[in-house]
Design a protein around this motif. Structure first.
Motif: not given
Lengths: 155, 155, 155
Positions: B20, B84-85, B87-89, B91
């Motif tokens: 990331t 960004v998606p 990084v979110i998914i 995590l």
């Protein structure tokens, strides 16, 4: 924050949560600023928005760009490009066990630099005010990323 | 990462943090690429930026768009829309207990696909180079999201 | 989610993970919608894309903007501006120990408001449909941020 304190019993994480919340709210404020300029300058991107301010040909002339609206939109995009990386890198940094003083220094300088960036962009202040404030925020995120990568590389 | 290792004692999470950080730094690099093109092509969006390169009428002519600047900006926006998606998914995926081999496969393919995407966008390489690299990264994020939703739905 | 359940043994966090995954997938869907409009309307931003639909002068005329493409791009950018803050503030909120009922109320209203926002933007429905759905989602994120800041300030 009872549960959070149990889960992640860390002053650093609570400081991260506070500064992140503040700087994300600042970013969200840009939606309101843009909407304000769109309505006072009567400059819309969608026919269905323009038609709330006039009928027929009158509505069409409000389908236009305006320098103040475009400026507010550039601030918002710049926030997305810079605040989102800070939030992501900052989360990993906060979990990596930095000492509280150093962490607070990073968070405070970043939030300060972004508030000053917004002011110098919207006024606008003469360059290099905006350029320098952008650079300071950028450097804070790079500094946190450097610590993360130098502490551990799991490739 | 002493504290992080105690908090979240997981090879997968450390791998997530590493990849990331790398891919977010790659995204942040686009700010520098855009600034480089703006200055070498003398194409600015703000009057206060243009006026650092000329006075009066001379400054006004630098208030323009340039194909290279616009291309760099499109890469940056595409990164925001896709990294960004991830990084979110990613995590949530890293916290959901996947095995290390599968997780590393996801992270490595994603980061590789985005580096290749940037190269094929900036050169530019003929299509479908960019299209395919975009699709591979997109598929990695969908694959992680599928695992999350199929393991547990708390609606 | 065996490991996640051990790490963060919280119904609220699992609900957060589910709704975040759904709303981020919705945001990612906008890439496909934009690509669909670009191909059916033959309106491209890059010469290397246009040239897959024609040669020479024929390709150049596809280098243009199209109202439907621009509309889809505005939806996507609006998603980035609103869904990303929800995901960030929502993560901190989910870790701050809210009760499950209140948390689910926040997550459900937000996801519902964004789905309705996309529909009312793409159809488009007459205003204030889109404006109201935007406002509801915005208010949910502000409400979570208010709780975070009122519970603990570590400045």
């Amino acid at each position: 924050m009872a549960e959070l304190a149990q889960l992640i019993d860390s002053e650093v994480f609570l400081a991260y949560a506070t500064y992140t919340t503040i700087v994300v709210l600042k970013m969200m404020l840009m939606s309101v600023v843009t909407a304000f300029y769109r309505m006072t300058r009567k400059a819309f991107a969608n026919p269905e928005d323009a038609s709330t301010h006039g009928k027929g040909e009158n509505a069409k002339k409000y389908l236009r760009t305006d320098p103040d609206v475009e400026r507010a939109r550039r601030v918002h995009l710049n926030d997305l490009e810079n605040i989102v990386p800070f939030v992501i890198i900052g989360l990993l940094y906060a979990l990596s066990g930095p000492d509280l003083f150093t962490a607070l220094l990073h968070f405070r300088i970043f939030v300060g630099s972004r508030v000053f960036h917004t002011i110098s962009y919207l006024v606008p202040l003469p360059q290099p005010s905006r350029g320098m404030s952008w650079l300071v925020g950028y450097a804070v995120t790079i500094s946190m990323a450097y610590r993360l990568l130098s502490m551990s590389l799991h490739l």
